[in-house]
Design an enzyme around this catalytic site. Structure first.
Site, PDB file in Angstrom:
ATOM      1  N   LYS A  79     -23.764 -13.757   1.627  1.00 56.35           N
ATOM      2  CA  LYS A  79     -24.528 -12.489   2.426  1.00 56.35           C
ATOM      3  C   LYS A  79     -23.525 -11.597   1.573  1.00 56.35           C
ATOM      4  O   LYS A  79     -23.948 -10.378   1.236  1.00 56.35           O
ATOM      5  CB  LYS A  79     -24.878 -12.076   3.400  1.00 56.35           C
ATOM      6  CG  LYS A  79     -23.921 -11.856   4.486  1.00 56.35           C
ATOM      7  CD  LYS A  79     -24.527 -11.632   6.330  1.00 56.35           C
ATOM      8  CE  LYS A  79     -23.177 -11.470   7.206  1.00 56.35           C
ATOM      9  NZ  LYS A  79     -22.569 -10.873   6.515  1.00 56.35           N
ATOM     10  N   ASP A  80     -22.345 -11.934   1.153  1.00 50.55           N
ATOM     11  CA  ASP A  80     -21.118 -10.523   1.006  1.00 50.55           C
ATOM     12  C   ASP A  80     -20.792 -10.717  -0.292  1.00 50.55           C
ATOM     13  O   ASP A  80     -20.147 -10.134  -0.714  1.00 50.55           O
ATOM     14  CB  ASP A  80     -19.547 -11.794   1.513  1.00 50.55           C
ATOM     15  CG  ASP A  80     -20.161 -11.405   3.364  1.00 50.55           C
ATOM     16  OD1 ASP A  80     -21.138 -10.235   3.337  1.00 50.55           O
ATOM     17  OD2 ASP A  80     -19.104 -11.806   4.036  1.00 50.55           O
ATOM     18  N   SER A 125     -24.086  -2.044  10.096  1.00 53.00           N
ATOM     19  CA  SER A 125     -25.461  -2.630   9.411  1.00 53.00           C
ATOM     20  C   SER A 125     -26.281  -2.208   9.374  1.00 53.00           C
ATOM     21  O   SER A 125     -27.336  -1.190   9.709  1.00 53.00           O
ATOM     22  CB  SER A 125     -25.932  -4.596  10.196  1.00 53.00           C
ATOM     23  OG  SER A 125     -27.329  -3.868   8.322  1.00 53.00           O
ATOM     24  N   ARG A 127     -28.709  -2.105   7.617  1.00 54.85           N
ATOM     25  CA  ARG A 127     -30.246  -2.782   7.701  1.00 54.85           C
ATOM     26  C   ARG A 127     -30.776  -3.410   9.377  1.00 54.85           C
ATOM     27  O   ARG A 127     -31.754  -2.966   9.401  1.00 54.85           O
ATOM     28  CB  ARG A 127     -29.884  -4.121   7.024  1.00 54.85           C
ATOM     29  CG  ARG A 127     -31.375  -4.885   7.544  1.00 54.85           C
ATOM     30  CD  ARG A 127     -30.502  -6.755   6.903  1.00 54.85           C
ATOM     31  NE  ARG A 127     -29.668  -7.054   7.495  1.00 54.85           N
ATOM     32  CZ  ARG A 127     -29.702  -7.768   8.689  1.00 54.85           C
ATOM     33  NH1 ARG A 127     -30.758  -7.842   9.144  1.00 54.85           N
ATOM     34  NH2 ARG A 127     -28.664  -8.457   9.235  1.00 54.85           N
ATOM     35  N   ARG A 128     -29.677  -3.317   9.791  1.00 56.68           N
ATOM     36  CA  ARG A 128     -30.081  -3.257  11.094  1.00 56.68           C
ATOM     37  C   ARG A 128     -29.744  -2.232  12.422  1.00 56.68           C
ATOM     38  O   ARG A 128     -31.389  -2.390  12.778  1.00 56.68           O
ATOM     39  CB  ARG A 128     -28.713  -4.262  11.890  1.00 56.68           C
ATOM     40  CG  ARG A 128     -28.386  -5.782  10.660  1.00 56.68           C
ATOM     41  CD  ARG A 128     -27.002  -6.275  12.480  1.00 56.68           C
ATOM     42  NE  ARG A 128     -27.053  -7.937  11.795  1.00 56.68           N
ATOM     43  CZ  ARG A 128     -26.444  -8.389  11.270  1.00 56.68           C
ATOM     44  NH1 ARG A 128     -25.059  -7.471  11.752  1.00 56.68           N
ATOM     45  NH2 ARG A 128     -25.830  -9.873  11.280  1.00 56.68           N
ATOM     46  N   ARG A 145     -17.260  -2.342  13.570  1.00 52.90           N
ATOM     47  CA  ARG A 145     -16.960  -3.055  12.518  1.00 52.90           C
ATOM     48  C   ARG A 145     -15.586  -3.763  13.317  1.00 52.90           C
ATOM     49  O   ARG A 145     -15.710  -3.909  14.864  1.00 52.90           O
ATOM     50  CB  ARG A 145     -15.611  -2.036  11.674  1.00 52.90           C
ATOM     51  CG  ARG A 145     -16.439  -2.195  10.881  1.00 52.90           C
ATOM     52  CD  ARG A 145     -16.078  -2.071   8.993  1.00 52.90           C
ATOM     53  NE  ARG A 145     -14.606  -3.492   8.762  1.00 52.90           N
ATOM     54  CZ  ARG A 145     -14.080  -3.031   7.793  1.00 52.90           C
ATOM     55  NH1 ARG A 145     -14.441  -1.990   7.511  1.00 52.90           N
ATOM     56  NH2 ARG A 145     -13.504  -4.183   7.846  1.00 52.90           N
ATOM     57  N   GLY A 146     -14.705  -5.250  13.224  1.00 54.80           N
ATOM     58  CA  GLY A 146     -13.777  -5.823  13.853  1.00 54.80           C
ATOM     59  C   GLY A 146     -14.454  -7.362  13.548  1.00 54.80           C
ATOM     60  O   GLY A 146     -15.909  -7.535  13.590  1.00 54.80           O
ATOM     61  N   ASN A 147     -13.848  -8.630  14.370  1.00 55.92           N
ATOM     62  CA  ASN A 147     -13.982  -9.206  14.282  1.00 55.92           C
ATOM     63  C   ASN A 147     -14.716  -9.910  15.446  1.00 55.92           C
ATOM     64  O   ASN A 147     -15.312  -8.467  16.102  1.00 55.92           O
ATOM     65  CB  ASN A 147     -12.398 -10.911  13.769  1.00 55.92           C
ATOM     66  CG  ASN A 147     -11.315  -9.734  15.653  1.00 55.92           C
ATOM     67  OD1 ASN A 147     -12.298  -9.901  16.184  1.00 55.92           O
ATOM     68  ND2 ASN A 147     -10.494 -10.017  15.602  1.00 55.92           N
ATOM     69  N   VAL A 148     -15.329 -10.956  15.547  1.00 51.96           N
ATOM     70  CA  VAL A 148     -15.992 -11.257  16.733  1.00 51.96           C
ATOM     71  C   VAL A 148     -15.486 -11.250  17.878  1.00 51.96           C
ATOM     72  O   VAL A 148     -16.571 -10.042  18.000  1.00 51.96           O
ATOM     73  CB  VAL A 148     -16.408 -12.917  16.308  1.00 51.96           C
ATOM     74  CG1 VAL A 148     -17.211 -13.558  17.454  1.00 51.96           C
ATOM     75  CG2 VAL A 148     -17.373 -13.465  14.959  1.00 51.96           C
ATOM     76  N   THR A 150     -13.724  -8.535  19.017  1.00 50.78           N
ATOM     77  CA  THR A 150     -13.605  -7.039  18.964  1.00 50.78           C
ATOM     78  C   THR A 150     -14.867  -7.110  19.504  1.00 50.78           C
ATOM     79  O   THR A 150     -14.772  -5.872  20.651  1.00 50.78           O
ATOM     80  CB  THR A 150     -13.161  -6.819  17.746  1.00 50.78           C
ATOM     81  OG1 THR A 150     -12.027  -7.205  17.487  1.00 50.78           O
ATOM     82  CG2 THR A 150     -13.008  -4.876  18.022  1.00 50.78           C
ATOM     83  N   ARG A 151     -16.169  -7.674  19.063  1.00 55.12           N
ATOM     84  CA  ARG A 151     -17.261  -6.531  18.919  1.00 55.12           C
ATOM     85  C   ARG A 151     -17.993  -7.064  20.357  1.00 55.12           C
ATOM     86  O   ARG A 151     -18.466  -6.396  21.194  1.00 55.12           O
ATOM     87  CB  ARG A 151     -17.745  -7.298  17.941  1.00 55.12           C
ATOM     88  CG  ARG A 151     -17.603  -6.569  16.736  1.00 55.12           C
ATOM     89  CD  ARG A 151     -18.839  -7.026  14.900  1.00 55.12           C
ATOM     90  NE  ARG A 151     -18.267  -6.891  14.128  1.00 55.12           N
ATOM     91  CZ  ARG A 151     -18.740  -6.724  13.053  1.00 55.12           C
ATOM     92  NH1 ARG A 151     -20.399  -6.905  12.461  1.00 55.12           N
ATOM     93  NH2 ARG A 151     -18.275  -6.472  12.095  1.00 55.12           N
ATOM     94  N   CYS A 238     -25.470  -5.225  -1.119  1.00 58.36           N
ATOM     95  CA  CYS A 238     -25.244  -6.066   0.226  1.00 58.36           C
ATOM     96  C   CYS A 238     -25.469  -4.908   1.588  1.00 58.36           C
ATOM     97  O   CYS A 238     -25.354  -5.170   2.693  1.00 58.36           O
ATOM     98  CB  CYS A 238     -24.117  -6.401   0.749  1.00 58.36           C
ATOM     99  SG  CYS A 238     -22.428  -5.933   0.387  1.00 58.36           S
TER     100      CYS A 238
END
Length: 308
Positions: A79-80, A125, A127-128, A145-148, A150-151, A238
């Site tokens: 997707k990226d 996103s 889209r979301r 934003r951030g890694n998994v 962090t979220r 994207c």
């Protein structure tokens, strides 16, 4: 024995995905694979992806290293990957896709329908955001934003009531236990290519192309080809509010593609579908995109870009 250098981003998810591909190559071809981490613009900047378009920010540096011969192959989240082909590179394999759905991680085990009005839902996103707003649940979307970790930590700390992430990434990290709902595509279509990996090498590297070919899944390739063909025809990057999901049905004889284009506000939106033979995946995506453009999809994409 020749050692293949596999270029990857340095995030936990990217390394996990690349390690999975490396393990499969070792097992199925007998070659040795060494991971080489490469820093990308998306990793170095904390700004919202929409501020620099989002297109290729997580893959550009890796692809340049590949083209320059610094690594022999690269693994990306599909997707990226920009929809415009790079003539220097070959998309040699698209392995079997993970579940492409989005996933909700919410406090107290809540589902989307159970979130109270005003609940704060984190996502980076458009889209979301567009599709969440279209559902009319009365939730507030918060840029994220951030890694998994962090979220997820935003929910654990109580700063957010929920976050929306790709289920595939959580699965690959062994974190499916935190998911409170896998969101039905009827409610939220995923990003084109979500859940799939892209394995690239140089276009003139016949040996590596042959090695990677054993990892390719034809059904996954057909599905994501249709989704990316639609995205390319819409001329939407994207980070645009475009969702698409193609599925191979009827014992492999038919490809069914669903897509949505919306504004950030959630209204209006255009949601259409098309079907045909998997051999016509590119044409199906182009045809559906043309129908959406005839309904005004280009205006929605432009309006959302302006809103951001």
């Amino acid at each position: 024995m020749t050692t293949l250098r596999l270029g990857t981003r340095g995030s936990e998810l990217a390394v996990t995905q690349s390690s999975h591909i490396a393990d499969r190559l070792r097992a199925e071809t007998g070659v040795e694979v060494e991971l080489v981490t490469i820093s990308t613009l998306g990793d170095r900047s904390s700004a919202p992806l929409t501020t620099f378009g989002g297109q290729g920010v997580f893959v550009a540096a890796v692809r340049e290293a590949l083209a320059a011969g610094e690594v022999d192959l690269a693994v990306h989240s599909l997707k990226d990957l920009p929809t415009t082909p790079d003539p220097r590179l070959s998309l040699a394999a698209i392995p079997l896709r993970e579940d492409p759905r989005d996933a909700l991680v919410a406090r107290d085990g809540l589902t989307l329908g159970e979130l109270p009005s005003g609940a704060r839902v984190g996502t980076g996103s458009p889209r979301r955001v567009s599709q969440l707003n279209a559902l009319g649940l009365g939730v507030e979307t918060v840029p994220l934003r951030g890694n998994v970790d962090t979220r997820l930590g935003k929910v654990t700390s109580g700063e957010l009531d929920a976050v929306v992430l790709a289920r595939a990434g959580l699965s690959r990290l062994g974190r499916l236990g935190v998911v409170t709902e896998a969101i039905d595509p009827i409610q939220m279509l995923p990003a084109p290519g979500q859940g799939a990996l892209a394995c690239e090498c140089r276009v003139d590297d016949d040996a590596t192309i042959r090695l990677l070919s054993v990892l390719d899944d034809p059904d996954t390739r057909a599905a994501v080809t249709a989704e990316r063909s639609l995205l390319a025809t819409l001329e939407a990057g994207c980070s645009a509010p475009v969702g698409a999901l193609a599925e191979i049905v009827n014992d492999g004889e038919e490809l069914w593609l669903r897509a949505v284009v919306g504004e950030i506000s959630g209204a209006p939106s255009i949601r259409l579908s098309a079907s045909g033979s998997p051999d016509e995946a590119t044409a199906i995506g182009e045809r559906l995109a043309a129908e959406m453009l005839a309904e005004g999809a280009d205006q929605l994409v432009s309006a959302s870009a302006t809103a951001r």
